[in-house]
Motif scaffolding. Structure first.
Motif, PDB file in Angstrom:
ATOM      1  N   LEU A  17      34.885   3.152  36.784  1.00  0.00           N
ATOM      2  CA  LEU A  17      33.856   4.196  36.818  1.00  0.00           C
ATOM      3  C   LEU A  17      33.878   5.059  35.556  1.00  0.00           C
ATOM      4  CD1 LEU A  17      34.036   5.153  40.583  1.00  0.00           C
ATOM      5  CD2 LEU A  17      32.155   3.974  39.402  1.00  0.00           C
ATOM      6  N   ALA A  18      35.030   5.114  34.897  1.00  0.00           N
ATOM      7  CA  ALA A  18      35.101   5.849  33.630  1.00  0.00           C
ATOM      8  C   ALA A  18      34.249   5.176  32.558  1.00  0.00           C
ATOM      9  CB  ALA A  18      36.550   5.954  33.169  1.00  0.00           C
ATOM     10  N   GLY A  19      33.930   3.893  32.758  1.00  0.00           N
ATOM     11  CA  GLY A  19      33.171   3.150  31.759  1.00  0.00           C
ATOM     12  C   GLY A  19      31.672   3.137  31.953  1.00  0.00           C
ATOM     13  N   ILE A  20      31.181   3.724  33.051  1.00  0.00           N
ATOM     14  CA  ILE A  20      29.727   3.701  33.232  1.00  0.00           C
ATOM     15  C   ILE A  20      29.078   4.795  32.386  1.00  0.00           C
ATOM     16  CG2 ILE A  20      29.881   2.654  35.520  1.00  0.00           C
ATOM     17  CD1 ILE A  20      29.184   5.380  36.744  1.00  0.00           C
ATOM     18  N   GLU A  21      27.810   4.587  32.086  1.00  0.00           N
ATOM     19  CA  GLU A  21      27.091   5.533  31.245  1.00  0.00           C
ATOM     20  C   GLU A  21      26.840   6.835  31.993  1.00  0.00           C
ATOM     21  OE1 GLU A  21      23.508   3.653  29.839  1.00  0.00           O
ATOM     22  OE2 GLU A  21      24.611   1.870  29.187  1.00  0.00           O
ATOM     23  N   LYS A  22      26.741   7.915  31.239  1.00  0.00           N
ATOM     24  CA  LYS A  22      26.441   9.236  31.821  1.00  0.00           C
ATOM     25  C   LYS A  22      25.107   9.161  32.577  1.00  0.00           C
ATOM     26  CE  LYS A  22      25.908  14.049  30.441  1.00  0.00           C
ATOM     27  NZ  LYS A  22      26.940  14.777  31.114  1.00  0.00           N
ATOM     28  N   GLY A  23      25.075   9.762  33.750  1.00  0.00           N
ATOM     29  CA  GLY A  23      23.847   9.777  34.538  1.00  0.00           C
ATOM     30  C   GLY A  23      23.640   8.522  35.365  1.00  0.00           C
ATOM     31  N   THR A  24      24.663   7.679  35.468  1.00  0.00           N
ATOM     32  CA  THR A  24      24.548   6.472  36.278  1.00  0.00           C
ATOM     33  C   THR A  24      25.637   6.472  37.344  1.00  0.00           C
ATOM     34  OG1 THR A  24      25.993   5.101  34.889  1.00  0.00           O
ATOM     35  CG2 THR A  24      23.649   5.148  34.313  1.00  0.00           C
ATOM     36  N   THR A  25      25.467   5.578  38.303  1.00  0.00           N
ATOM     37  CA  THR A  25      26.487   5.365  39.334  1.00  0.00           C
ATOM     38  C   THR A  25      26.728   3.870  39.456  1.00  0.00           C
ATOM     39  OG1 THR A  25      24.875   5.190  41.124  1.00  0.00           O
ATOM     40  CG2 THR A  25      25.752   7.395  40.672  1.00  0.00           C
ATOM     41  N   LEU A  26      27.742   3.535  40.206  1.00  0.00           N
ATOM     42  CA  LEU A  26      28.040   2.137  40.503  1.00  0.00           C
ATOM     43  C   LEU A  26      28.203   2.025  42.013  1.00  0.00           C
ATOM     44  CD1 LEU A  26      28.459  -0.326  38.616  1.00  0.00           C
ATOM     45  CD2 LEU A  26      30.898   0.009  38.902  1.00  0.00           C
ATOM     46  N   PRO A  27      27.475   1.097  42.638  1.00  0.00           N
ATOM     47  CA  PRO A  27      27.598   0.972  44.094  1.00  0.00           C
ATOM     48  C   PRO A  27      28.963   0.412  44.509  1.00  0.00           C
ATOM     49  CG  PRO A  27      26.150  -0.730  43.226  1.00  0.00           C
ATOM     50  CD  PRO A  27      26.505   0.159  42.069  1.00  0.00           C
ATOM     51  N   ALA A  28      29.370   0.787  45.702  1.00  0.00           N
ATOM     52  CA  ALA A  28      30.642   0.301  46.238  1.00  0.00           C
ATOM     53  C   ALA A  28      30.652  -1.219  46.317  1.00  0.00           C
ATOM     54  CB  ALA A  28      30.899   0.905  47.614  1.00  0.00           C
ATOM     55  N   SER A  29      29.510  -1.811  46.622  1.00  0.00           N
ATOM     56  CA  SER A  29      29.449  -3.268  46.728  1.00  0.00           C
ATOM     57  C   SER A  29      29.792  -3.936  45.400  1.00  0.00           C
ATOM     58  CB  SER A  29      28.068  -3.718  47.205  1.00  0.00           C
ATOM     59  OG  SER A  29      27.058  -3.267  46.304  1.00  0.00           O
ATOM     60  N   ALA A  30      29.370  -3.334  44.287  1.00  0.00           N
ATOM     61  CA  ALA A  30      29.694  -3.897  42.973  1.00  0.00           C
ATOM     62  C   ALA A  30      31.183  -3.734  42.674  1.00  0.00           C
ATOM     63  CB  ALA A  30      28.855  -3.230  41.892  1.00  0.00           C
ATOM     64  N   LEU A  31      31.738  -2.576  43.009  1.00  0.00           N
ATOM     65  CA  LEU A  31      33.175  -2.367  42.798  1.00  0.00           C
ATOM     66  C   LEU A  31      33.988  -3.352  43.631  1.00  0.00           C
ATOM     67  CD1 LEU A  31      33.172   1.521  42.757  1.00  0.00           C
ATOM     68  CD2 LEU A  31      33.916   0.046  40.878  1.00  0.00           C
ATOM     69  N   ALA A 139      43.116   3.611  27.888  1.00  0.00           N
ATOM     70  CA  ALA A 139      43.461   3.354  26.477  1.00  0.00           C
ATOM     71  C   ALA A 139      44.417   2.169  26.363  1.00  0.00           C
ATOM     72  CB  ALA A 139      44.071   4.601  25.850  1.00  0.00           C
ATOM     73  N   GLY A 140      45.360   2.079  27.267  1.00  0.00           N
ATOM     74  CA  GLY A 140      46.292   0.948  27.260  1.00  0.00           C
ATOM     75  C   GLY A 140      45.583  -0.363  27.508  1.00  0.00           C
ATOM     76  N   TYR A 141      44.622  -0.340  28.428  1.00  0.00           N
ATOM     77  CA  TYR A 141      43.844  -1.542  28.718  1.00  0.00           C
ATOM     78  C   TYR A 141      43.036  -1.945  27.488  1.00  0.00           C
ATOM     79  CZ  TYR A 141      40.164  -4.537  30.554  1.00  0.00           C
ATOM     80  OH  TYR A 141      39.288  -5.585  30.755  1.00  0.00           O
ATOM     81  N   GLU A 142      42.376  -0.984  26.871  1.00  0.00           N
ATOM     82  CA  GLU A 142      41.540  -1.288  25.707  1.00  0.00           C
ATOM     83  C   GLU A 142      42.360  -1.857  24.551  1.00  0.00           C
ATOM     84  OE1 GLU A 142      39.600   2.486  25.138  1.00  0.00           O
ATOM     85  OE2 GLU A 142      38.017   2.007  26.582  1.00  0.00           O
ATOM     86  N   GLU A 143      43.613  -1.431  24.419  1.00  0.00           N
ATOM     87  CA  GLU A 143      44.486  -1.926  23.354  1.00  0.00           C
ATOM     88  C   GLU A 143      44.991  -3.341  23.610  1.00  0.00           C
ATOM     89  OE1 GLU A 143      47.818   0.650  22.645  1.00  0.00           O
ATOM     90  OE2 GLU A 143      46.533   2.353  22.152  1.00  0.00           O
ATOM     91  N   ARG A 148      37.928 -11.312  26.244  1.00  0.00           N
ATOM     92  CA  ARG A 148      37.009 -11.921  27.219  1.00  0.00           C
ATOM     93  C   ARG A 148      36.904 -11.064  28.474  1.00  0.00           C
ATOM     94  NH1 ARG A 148      39.969 -17.544  27.457  1.00  0.00           N
ATOM     95  NH2 ARG A 148      41.620 -16.004  27.430  1.00  0.00           N
ATOM     96  N   ALA A 149      38.028 -10.484  28.897  1.00  0.00           N
ATOM     97  CA  ALA A 149      38.009  -9.607  30.076  1.00  0.00           C
ATOM     98  C   ALA A 149      37.207  -8.349  29.783  1.00  0.00           C
ATOM     99  CB  ALA A 149      39.429  -9.253  30.500  1.00  0.00           C
ATOM    100  N   VAL A 150      37.382  -7.801  28.598  1.00  0.00           N
ATOM    101  CA  VAL A 150      36.634  -6.602  28.212  1.00  0.00           C
ATOM    102  C   VAL A 150      35.136  -6.914  28.188  1.00  0.00           C
ATOM    103  CG1 VAL A 150      36.232  -4.921  26.369  1.00  0.00           C
ATOM    104  CG2 VAL A 150      38.574  -5.622  26.931  1.00  0.00           C
ATOM    105  N   ALA A 151      34.776  -8.032  27.587  1.00  0.00           N
ATOM    106  CA  ALA A 151      33.354  -8.422  27.509  1.00  0.00           C
ATOM    107  C   ALA A 151      32.780  -8.632  28.904  1.00  0.00           C
ATOM    108  CB  ALA A 151      33.206  -9.684  26.666  1.00  0.00           C
ATOM    109  N   PHE A 152      33.523  -9.292  29.771  1.00  0.00           N
ATOM    110  CA  PHE A 152      33.047  -9.514  31.137  1.00  0.00           C
ATOM    111  C   PHE A 152      32.822  -8.181  31.847  1.00  0.00           C
ATOM    112  CE2 PHE A 152      33.702  -9.698  35.665  1.00  0.00           C
ATOM    113  CZ  PHE A 152      32.790 -10.664  36.049  1.00  0.00           C
ATOM    114  N   ASN A 153      33.799  -7.289  31.755  1.00  0.00           N
ATOM    115  CA  ASN A 153      33.682  -5.998  32.436  1.00  0.00           C
ATOM    116  C   ASN A 153      32.514  -5.180  31.897  1.00  0.00           C
ATOM    117  OD1 ASN A 153      35.791  -6.370  34.263  1.00  0.00           O
ATOM    118  ND2 ASN A 153      37.317  -5.616  32.816  1.00  0.00           N
ATOM    119  N   CYS A 154      32.315  -5.187  30.596  1.00  0.00           N
ATOM    120  CA  CYS A 154      31.181  -4.451  30.010  1.00  0.00           C
ATOM    121  C   CYS A 154      29.851  -5.015  30.505  1.00  0.00           C
ATOM    122  CB  CYS A 154      31.246  -4.488  28.489  1.00  0.00           C
ATOM    123  SG  CYS A 154      32.576  -3.475  27.807  1.00  0.00           S
ATOM    124  N   ALA A 155      29.737  -6.332  30.533  1.00  0.00           N
ATOM    125  CA  ALA A 155      28.501  -6.970  31.006  1.00  0.00           C
ATOM    126  C   ALA A 155      28.297  -6.696  32.499  1.00  0.00           C
ATOM    127  CB  ALA A 155      28.548  -8.473  30.738  1.00  0.00           C
TER     128      ALA A 155
END
Length: 165
Positions: A17-31, A139-143, A148-155
């Motif tokens: 949820l820290a990665g979603i854009e400001k003014g957006t939400t993520l549904p529980a079903s997606a999580l 930050a540890g995850y990003e480092e 491929r995991a980062v790209a998947f999560n962003c998409a």
């Protein structure tokens, strides 16, 4: 000591949820889909995070969840306490006062040394978790994460986040 899978799920969801854009939400079903968890199971823990004021729940067709605070203001201890509750992991049952060698209750005026040691360890464990911020985990995850995991999560976030209307 065993920490429930709910704590792991809660920390992962907060990090996502820290990665979603400001003014957006993520549904529980997606999580739930992202983490391979039952939506019913996950919602229970998301509600605990909302009750602890770590997440916000936004109702409606564009609703979902988002962080209620900045990742740097959320400690791992905050999340553990939201899911597991505030009671210490070790709860002394005073078994030293049972069995064939037990004395009268007045013989046990001093606190149990085992209980005292376990509570010291609990305080140290909680202090370490309080020092670990969600932002540090991210930050540890990003480092260290596989690109491929980062790209998947962003998409995944781009597809599933919901703008507030």
């Amino acid at each position: 000591m065993k920490i429930s899978e709910g704590v792991e799920a809660a920390i992962h969801c907060a990090a996502v949820l820290a990665g979603i854009e400001k003014g957006t939400t993520l549904p529980a079903s997606a999580l739930a889909e992202l983490h391979g968890l039952s939506p019913t199971y996950l919602v229970k823990h998301l509600k605990q995070l909302v009750a602890a004021k770590l997440l916000e729940s936004v109702p409606g067709p564009h609703g979902g969840y988002r962080l209620a605070k900045k990742p740097s203001a959320i400690s791992l201890l905050d999340i553990v306490l939201a899911v597991e509750g505030p009671k210490p992991a070790f709860r002394c049952a005073e078994i030293r006062q049972r069995g064939p060698g037990a004395l009268e209750p007045e013989a046990y005026v001093k606190p149990c040394g085992i209980n005292a040691a376990m509570l010291r360890a609990e305080r140290a464990w909680r202090a370490a978790l309080a020092a670990e911020k969600l932002s540090d985990v991210i930050a540890g995850y990003e480092e260290s994460a596989d690109p491929r995991a980062v790209a998947f999560n962003c998409a995944f976030l781009a597809r599933h986040q919901r703008p507030q209307g």
